[in-house]
Design an enzyme around this catalytic site. Structure first.
Site, PDB file in Angstrom:
ATOM      1  N   ARG A  58       0.882  -1.181   0.000  1.00 44.94           N
ATOM      2  CA  ARG A  58       0.000   0.000   0.000  1.00 44.94           C
ATOM      3  C   ARG A  58       0.911   1.219   0.000  1.00 44.94           C
ATOM      4  O   ARG A  58       1.709   1.410   0.927  1.00 44.94           O
ATOM      5  CB  ARG A  58      -0.903   0.010   1.234  1.00 44.94           C
ATOM      6  CG  ARG A  58      -1.607   1.346   1.420  1.00 44.94           C
ATOM      7  CD  ARG A  58      -2.722   1.315   2.412  1.00 44.94           C
ATOM      8  NE  ARG A  58      -3.888   0.643   1.866  1.00 44.94           N
ATOM      9  CZ  ARG A  58      -5.122   0.738   2.371  1.00 44.94           C
ATOM     10  NH1 ARG A  58      -5.345   1.467   3.435  1.00 44.94           N
ATOM     11  NH2 ARG A  58      -6.124   0.105   1.802  1.00 44.94           N
ATOM     12  N   HIS A 106      -7.323   0.697  -6.478  1.00 41.34           N
ATOM     13  CA  HIS A 106      -7.532  -0.128  -5.273  1.00 41.34           C
ATOM     14  C   HIS A 106      -8.244  -1.421  -5.710  1.00 41.34           C
ATOM     15  O   HIS A 106      -9.412  -1.643  -5.373  1.00 41.34           O
ATOM     16  CB  HIS A 106      -8.370   0.659  -4.263  1.00 41.34           C
ATOM     17  CG  HIS A 106      -8.371   0.073  -2.878  1.00 41.34           C
ATOM     18  ND1 HIS A 106      -7.563  -0.990  -2.500  1.00 41.34           N
ATOM     19  CD2 HIS A 106      -9.096   0.402  -1.770  1.00 41.34           C
ATOM     20  CE1 HIS A 106      -7.801  -1.273  -1.231  1.00 41.34           C
ATOM     21  NE2 HIS A 106      -8.720  -0.461  -0.765  1.00 41.34           N
ATOM     22  N   GLN A 151     -10.194  -3.978  -3.260  1.00 42.89           N
ATOM     23  CA  GLN A 151     -11.524  -3.582  -2.794  1.00 42.89           C
ATOM     24  C   GLN A 151     -12.597  -4.008  -3.784  1.00 42.89           C
ATOM     25  O   GLN A 151     -13.706  -4.402  -3.396  1.00 42.89           O
ATOM     26  CB  GLN A 151     -11.571  -2.061  -2.583  1.00 42.89           C
ATOM     27  CG  GLN A 151     -12.887  -1.561  -2.027  1.00 42.89           C
ATOM     28  CD  GLN A 151     -13.124  -2.022  -0.598  1.00 42.89           C
ATOM     29  OE1 GLN A 151     -12.267  -1.856   0.264  1.00 42.89           O
ATOM     30  NE2 GLN A 151     -14.281  -2.607  -0.329  1.00 42.89           N
ATOM     31  N   ASP A 189     -17.103   7.280  -1.818  1.00 44.64           N
ATOM     32  CA  ASP A 189     -15.853   7.181  -1.058  1.00 44.64           C
ATOM     33  C   ASP A 189     -15.601   8.560  -0.449  1.00 44.64           C
ATOM     34  O   ASP A 189     -16.271   9.536  -0.811  1.00 44.64           O
ATOM     35  CB  ASP A 189     -14.719   6.769  -2.030  1.00 44.64           C
ATOM     36  CG  ASP A 189     -13.396   6.463  -1.346  1.00 44.64           C
ATOM     37  OD1 ASP A 189     -13.366   6.353  -0.093  1.00 44.64           O
ATOM     38  OD2 ASP A 189     -12.382   6.342  -2.053  1.00 44.64           O
ATOM     39  N   CYS A 206     -16.190   1.772   0.462  1.00 48.91           N
ATOM     40  CA  CYS A 206     -15.041   0.931   0.846  1.00 48.91           C
ATOM     41  C   CYS A 206     -14.669   1.103   2.310  1.00 48.91           C
ATOM     42  O   CYS A 206     -14.018   0.230   2.880  1.00 48.91           O
ATOM     43  CB  CYS A 206     -13.857   1.229  -0.064  1.00 48.91           C
ATOM     44  SG  CYS A 206     -13.236   2.921   0.038  1.00 48.91           S
ATOM     45  N   ARG A 223     -13.546  -8.510   2.124  1.00 45.77           N
ATOM     46  CA  ARG A 223     -12.115  -8.301   1.843  1.00 45.77           C
ATOM     47  C   ARG A 223     -11.344  -9.562   2.231  1.00 45.77           C
ATOM     48  O   ARG A 223     -10.442 -10.000   1.532  1.00 45.77           O
ATOM     49  CB  ARG A 223     -11.575  -7.095   2.636  1.00 45.77           C
ATOM     50  CG  ARG A 223     -12.139  -5.745   2.215  1.00 45.77           C
ATOM     51  CD  ARG A 223     -11.685  -5.324   0.831  1.00 45.77           C
ATOM     52  NE  ARG A 223     -10.245  -5.269   0.690  1.00 45.77           N
ATOM     53  CZ  ARG A 223      -9.471  -4.250   1.092  1.00 45.77           C
ATOM     54  NH1 ARG A 223     -10.026  -3.164   1.611  1.00 45.77           N
ATOM     55  NH2 ARG A 223      -8.155  -4.277   0.934  1.00 45.77           N
TER      56      ARG A 223
HETATM   57  N1  NVA Z   1      -9.836   6.747  -1.643  1.00 44.17           N
HETATM   58  C1  NVA Z   1      -9.469   6.336  -0.303  1.00 44.17           C
HETATM   59  C2  NVA Z   1      -9.708   4.887  -0.097  1.00 44.17           C
HETATM   60  C3  NVA Z   1      -9.394   4.357   1.281  1.00 44.17           C
HETATM   61  C4  NVA Z   1      -9.594   2.882   1.419  1.00 44.17           C
HETATM   62  C5  NVA Z   1      -8.004   6.692  -0.052  1.00 44.17           C
HETATM   63  O1  NVA Z   1      -7.187   6.492  -0.954  1.00 44.17           O
HETATM   64  O2  NVA Z   1      -7.696   7.169   1.032  1.00 44.17           O
HETATM   65  N1   CP Z   2     -11.223  -0.039   2.433  1.00 41.26           N
HETATM   66  C1   CP Z   2      -9.962  -0.122   2.856  1.00 41.26           C
HETATM   67  O1   CP Z   2      -9.002  -0.391   2.088  1.00 41.26           O
HETATM   68  O2   CP Z   2      -9.817   0.088   4.200  1.00 41.26           O
HETATM   69  P1   CP Z   2      -8.478   0.301   5.012  1.00 41.26           P
HETATM   70  O3   CP Z   2      -7.892   1.633   4.585  1.00 41.26           O
HETATM   71  O4   CP Z   2      -8.907   0.300   6.444  1.00 41.26           O
HETATM   72  O5   CP Z   2      -7.517  -0.810   4.716  1.00 41.26           O
END
Ligand code: NVA
Ligand code: CP
Length: 303
Positions: A104, A131, A134, A219, A259, A287
């Site tokens: 990540r 992502h 997800q 989101d 998500c 997930r």
């Molecule tokens: N769009 C959000 C998704 C978090 C799971 C981010 O990138 O922070």
């Molecule tokens: N939806 C998702 O990826 O959640 P986290 O940021 O908690 O991993």
């Protein structure tokens, strides 16, 4: 067999994604029955986190344990990656000791570089651009609640961000139509939209975009790394909230997904996210099951 990576949904074929979805459903049933299934015994997944996480970390870590393997949590601050060791070198070294790597991070180029220099599968657990993990969970959740998503209409409300990009890829891979309701200036990558123009369209008005739709997804307005834009974005996205009027405008069987984490009162009202047609808790739980199917696919076929 060459190593397979999962950086976007396009790294797998539609048939492989369907296979993983069915397997996720099966693995979920096996887990609920208390069946022990350990195809990844003695295997290790390295999990590199350069951004925060609740669901992703817990689902991958628990998933590896349930599959009989081990997960190694690596915060970039506590490894040499955080002190500037080249990604190429890190990928060679880490992949020489583990069986899979989940990352990540910020730039999507980082996971691409990792994949180029890794001898084991790389899984994108969120970048600024995509992502895909997800989406495995979201597609499984839709299937479980409403059957096949093929030919349905999905509406994305909000930022043209990493999740939105993965929904564009999903529209192609799972064969549905996608309407994107986003304000000007917050569009998704328009090259990606153009590539999928047969099934993806931008509609500025939230009500027009959600009329009779089968699935409403949103989101946060400010993603990780955009925290200082929060106030600016609250203004820009004021007309892009999923509230009861928006859900009432959708098909009567429409589901709501997010998500998570969610900001009640911003991108979604508490009334919507806590209602019965909101499937966010199943979506979060899936997930675990969907990624177990992914891990099994990548880490047993790569051997
Ligand atoms: N769009 C959000 C998704 C978090 C799971 C981010 O990138 O922070
Ligand atoms: N939806 C998702 O990826 O959640 P986290 O940021 O908690 O991993």
């Amino acid at each position: 067999m060459s190593v397979r990576h999962f950086l976007t949904l396009k790294d797998l074929t539609s048939a492989e994604l369907q296979q993983i979805m069915q397997r996720g459903i099966e693995l979920k049933e096996m887990h609920k029955r208390g069946e022990i299934y350990e195809p990844l015994k003695n295997q290790t997944l390295a999990m590199i986190f350069e951004k925060s996480s609740t669901r992703t970390r817990i689902s991958f870590e628990s998933g590896m344990t349930q599959l009989g393997g081990h997960a190694l949590f690596l915060s970039s601050n506590d490894t040499q990656l955080g002190r500037g060791e080249p990604i190429e070198d890190s990928a060679r070294v880490i992949s020489s000791m583990v069986d899979g790597i989940m990352i990540r991070t910020f730039g999507h180029d980082i996971v691409e570089t990792f994949a180029q220099h890794s001898s084991v599968p790389i899984i994108n657990a969120l970048t600024d651009d995509y992502h895909p993990c997800q989406l495995l969970a979201d597609m499984q959740t839709y299937q479980e609640h409403r059957g096949s998503i093929k030919g349905k209409t999905v509406t994305w409300v909000g930022d043209g961000n990493n999740m939105c990009h993965s929904y564009i890829n999903a529209a192609a891979q799972y064969d549905f139509n996608l309407r994107i309701a986003c304000p000007e200036g917050y569009d998704p990558n328009m090259d990606l939209v153009a590539e999928h123009s047969a099934r993806v369209e931008i509609i500025r008005n939230t009500m027009d975009a959600t009329e009779n739709t089968d699935l409403v997804v949103t989101d946060v307005w400010a993603s990780m790394g955009q925290e200082e834009e929060q106030k600016l974005r609250e203004k820009a996205f004021a007309d892009y909230q999923v509230n009861q009027a928006v859900m009432d405008n959708a098909d009567q069987n429409a589901l709501f997904m997010h998500c998570l984490p969610a900001h009640r009162g911003e991108e979604v009202t508490a009334e919507v996210i806590d209602a019965s047609d909101s499937v966010v808790w199943d979506e979060a739980e899936n997930r675990l099951h969907a990624q177990k199917a992914l891990l099994e696919f990548l880490m047993t076929t790569a051997k």
